[in-house]
Motif scaffolding. Sequence first.
Motif, PDB file in Angstrom:
ATOM      1  N   GLN A 184      -0.995  42.598  10.205  1.00 17.34           N
ATOM      2  CA  GLN A 184      -1.056  42.060  11.566  1.00 17.34           C
ATOM      3  C   GLN A 184      -0.817  40.545  11.593  1.00 17.34           C
ATOM      4  O   GLN A 184      -1.093  39.889  12.588  1.00 17.34           O
ATOM      5  N   GLY A 185      -0.303  40.020  10.479  1.00 17.19           N
ATOM      6  CA  GLY A 185       0.138  38.632  10.457  1.00 17.19           C
ATOM      7  C   GLY A 185      -0.938  37.599  10.194  1.00 17.19           C
ATOM      8  O   GLY A 185      -0.745  36.422  10.516  1.00 17.19           O
ATOM      9  N   VAL A 186      -2.067  37.998   9.587  1.00 17.41           N
ATOM     10  CA  VAL A 186      -3.133  37.046   9.273  1.00 17.41           C
ATOM     11  C   VAL A 186      -3.319  37.018   7.753  1.00 17.41           C
ATOM     12  O   VAL A 186      -3.668  38.036   7.143  1.00 17.41           O
ATOM     13  N   ILE A 187      -3.086  35.850   7.156  1.00 19.84           N
ATOM     14  CA  ILE A 187      -3.192  35.707   5.700  1.00 19.84           C
ATOM     15  C   ILE A 187      -4.501  35.019   5.341  1.00 19.84           C
ATOM     16  O   ILE A 187      -4.754  33.890   5.772  1.00 19.84           O
ATOM     17  N   VAL A 188      -5.338  35.698   4.560  1.00 19.06           N
ATOM     18  CA  VAL A 188      -6.550  35.100   3.998  1.00 19.06           C
ATOM     19  C   VAL A 188      -6.474  35.269   2.480  1.00 19.06           C
ATOM     20  O   VAL A 188      -5.501  35.804   1.955  1.00 19.06           O
TER      21      VAL A 188
ATOM     22  N   ASP B  64       4.936  36.136  14.000  1.00 19.63           N
ATOM     23  CA  ASP B  64       3.829  35.285  14.443  1.00 19.63           C
ATOM     24  C   ASP B  64       2.720  35.347  13.399  1.00 19.63           C
ATOM     25  O   ASP B  64       1.823  36.179  13.472  1.00 19.63           O
ATOM     26  N   VAL B  65       2.795  34.468  12.408  1.00 15.10           N
ATOM     27  CA  VAL B  65       1.898  34.527  11.259  1.00 15.10           C
ATOM     28  C   VAL B  65       0.876  33.391  11.319  1.00 15.10           C
ATOM     29  O   VAL B  65       1.209  32.252  11.646  1.00 15.10           O
ATOM     30  N   VAL B  66      -0.374  33.718  10.988  1.00 12.82           N
ATOM     31  CA  VAL B  66      -1.437  32.720  10.855  1.00 12.82           C
ATOM     32  C   VAL B  66      -1.844  32.686   9.388  1.00 12.82           C
ATOM     33  O   VAL B  66      -2.322  33.690   8.852  1.00 12.82           O
ATOM     34  N   LYS B  67      -1.635  31.547   8.742  1.00 12.21           N
ATOM     35  CA  LYS B  67      -1.980  31.423   7.331  1.00 12.21           C
ATOM     36  C   LYS B  67      -3.302  30.687   7.171  1.00 12.21           C
ATOM     37  O   LYS B  67      -3.404  29.497   7.471  1.00 12.21           O
ATOM     38  N   LEU B  68      -4.298  31.411   6.673  1.00 13.88           N
ATOM     39  CA  LEU B  68      -5.631  30.848   6.448  1.00 13.88           C
ATOM     40  C   LEU B  68      -6.056  31.171   5.015  1.00 13.88           C
ATOM     41  O   LEU B  68      -7.165  31.623   4.762  1.00 13.88           O
ATOM     42  N   ALA B  69      -5.145  30.913   4.075  1.00 17.54           N
ATOM     43  CA  ALA B  69      -5.374  31.332   2.695  1.00 17.54           C
ATOM     44  C   ALA B  69      -5.409  30.202   1.678  1.00 17.54           C
ATOM     45  O   ALA B  69      -5.932  30.381   0.583  1.00 17.54           O
ATOM     46  N   SER B  70      -4.847  29.042   2.004  1.00 13.30           N
ATOM     47  CA  SER B  70      -4.650  28.020   0.971  1.00 13.30           C
ATOM     48  C   SER B  70      -5.389  26.719   1.241  1.00 13.30           C
ATOM     49  O   SER B  70      -5.079  25.695   0.616  1.00 13.30           O
ATOM     50  N   ASN B  71      -6.324  26.732   2.163  1.00  8.07           N
ATOM     51  CA  ASN B  71      -7.154  25.555   2.469  1.00  8.07           C
ATOM     52  C   ASN B  71      -6.320  24.339   2.863  1.00  8.07           C
ATOM     53  O   ASN B  71      -6.666  23.191   2.564  1.00  8.07           O
ATOM     54  N   GLU B  72      -5.212  24.600   3.530  1.00  4.52           N
ATOM     55  CA  GLU B  72      -4.370  23.521   4.033  1.00  4.52           C
ATOM     56  C   GLU B  72      -4.959  22.966   5.326  1.00  4.52           C
ATOM     57  O   GLU B  72      -5.782  23.605   5.972  1.00  4.52           O
ATOM     58  N   ASN B  73      -4.538  21.775   5.691  1.00  3.00           N
ATOM     59  CA  ASN B  73      -4.981  21.152   6.930  1.00  3.00           C
ATOM     60  C   ASN B  73      -4.142  21.722   8.077  1.00  3.00           C
ATOM     61  O   ASN B  73      -2.935  21.446   8.156  1.00  3.00           O
ATOM     62  N   PRO B  74      -4.741  22.508   8.988  1.00  7.47           N
ATOM     63  CA  PRO B  74      -3.953  23.152  10.043  1.00  7.47           C
ATOM     64  C   PRO B  74      -3.430  22.169  11.084  1.00  7.47           C
ATOM     65  O   PRO B  74      -2.519  22.500  11.843  1.00  7.47           O
ATOM     66  N   ILE B  75      -3.999  20.974  11.121  1.00  5.20           N
ATOM     67  CA  ILE B  75      -3.551  19.960  12.087  1.00  5.20           C
ATOM     68  C   ILE B  75      -2.289  19.266  11.601  1.00  5.20           C
ATOM     69  O   ILE B  75      -1.458  18.808  12.384  1.00  5.20           O
ATOM     70  N   GLY B  76      -2.128  19.194  10.294  1.00  2.00           N
ATOM     71  CA  GLY B  76      -0.981  18.491   9.733  1.00  2.00           C
ATOM     72  C   GLY B  76      -1.394  17.151   9.161  1.00  2.00           C
ATOM     73  O   GLY B  76      -2.527  16.972   8.736  1.00  2.00           O
ATOM     74  N   CYS B  77      -0.476  16.211   9.164  1.00  3.29           N
ATOM     75  CA  CYS B  77      -0.767  14.888   8.606  1.00  3.29           C
ATOM     76  C   CYS B  77      -0.677  13.817   9.692  1.00  3.29           C
ATOM     77  O   CYS B  77      -0.226  14.073  10.809  1.00  3.29           O
ATOM     78  N   SER B  78      -1.094  12.629   9.351  1.00  2.00           N
ATOM     79  CA  SER B  78      -1.078  11.494  10.279  1.00  2.00           C
ATOM     80  C   SER B  78       0.343  11.205  10.757  1.00  2.00           C
ATOM     81  O   SER B  78       1.297  11.288   9.976  1.00  2.00           O
ATOM     82  N   PRO B  79       0.512  10.847  12.034  1.00  2.00           N
ATOM     83  CA  PRO B  79       1.842  10.461  12.525  1.00  2.00           C
ATOM     84  C   PRO B  79       2.427   9.293  11.732  1.00  2.00           C
ATOM     85  O   PRO B  79       3.654   9.153  11.648  1.00  2.00           O
TER      86      PRO B  79
END
Length: 376
Positions: free
Chosen positions: A336-340, A44-59
């Motif tokens: 603990q599965g949190v990437i910054v 269960d990993v949370v990646k908050l390191a690469s400034n990606e859009n966590p919502i994703g892209c437009s449908p």
Amino acid sequence: MHSSESTDLSSAQPTVAYDSILDLAPYQTGKPVEELTREYGVSDVVKLASNENPIGCSPAVTLAITEQLGQLSRYPDGNGYYLKQGIAEFTGIKLDGITLGNGSNDLLDILARTFVGTDDAIVYSQYAFVVYSMLAKMQGATGIEVPAQRFGHDLDAMRQAVEDNANTKIVFIANPNNPTGTQLERAELRQFVASLPSSVLVVLDEAYTEYSPESNNRALLDEFDNVVIVRTFSKAYGLAGLRIGYALSSAPIAGLLNRVRQPFNVSRIGLAAAAAALADQDFIETVCQTNREQMQWLEKQFDTLGLGFIKSHANFIMVEIDDEDTAAINQALLEQGVIVRPLVGYGLPDWLRITVGVAEENMRLIDTLRSILTDD
């Protein structure tokens, strides 16, 4: 005629084009989720390191990609006409002033290869995107790092650096700046451009401009021929995995860049996806609104934890860890599965850059960070 003396090619040393390449360290990307899972067995990993859009892209992007799947054996349109047409309508720049790239990094590289030689110089700020200094070394050019002012660009000092170095060809300015999130005022930036010789290119890296409309300096292109604006679909548009960006400039500059760029440097799927993403501005507004709300929430949490931070105009925030061993805290987060993103490579060893995630990810970050700081 063959020489009678044989040569042991296996022992021959490769020739380095420039000595500066020897000092060039590979770009350090954010740790992939898969790598963390392999190292620590965390699922269960949370990646908050690469400034990606966590919502994703437009449908709309999914449909656009699906429509291209039957054409993967065909080369893409090397000129990217339909995407350029969409960018032209969106920005008000004519098609002949648009250059497409394999992400904005590709365009920064093309700019350096087009305009900078071994006798030239590139000016950039301390605490700015590390790729700028890398490009100077790649070209065997002189990289001039100007000390930052309050973690942002000191334009007066950068102007002086250009005056002191007549061989300056490019000034790189990230706005908002990565990794600090600082932003320049439009009037201040215009005055800076106006003060420079027209022979010096000012490259505005606007990778995060969607998150802060005030950082959109498109109007400068109407007034100055030596301004280039570089943008990406990797951040707010959520297409980091497809690698696509664009540059806006005068037609003569774009003409030179399009000579240097590789043919077919943007894939068929990338072209279609970016065009669909650009057309869905309602989705981008949702992305930016979510980012604003979550940024405010994170700021309150950092205040509660007694952690300093730099006010950010992007989709990430730089946080100061008041501890002698920031690396240990980063390591504890990883376990603990949190990437910054630690910022040692930027000369900021006491700071972490944290991407703003969705609510669940941000709560996980804060809960984990609180438990680590409490244990200390």
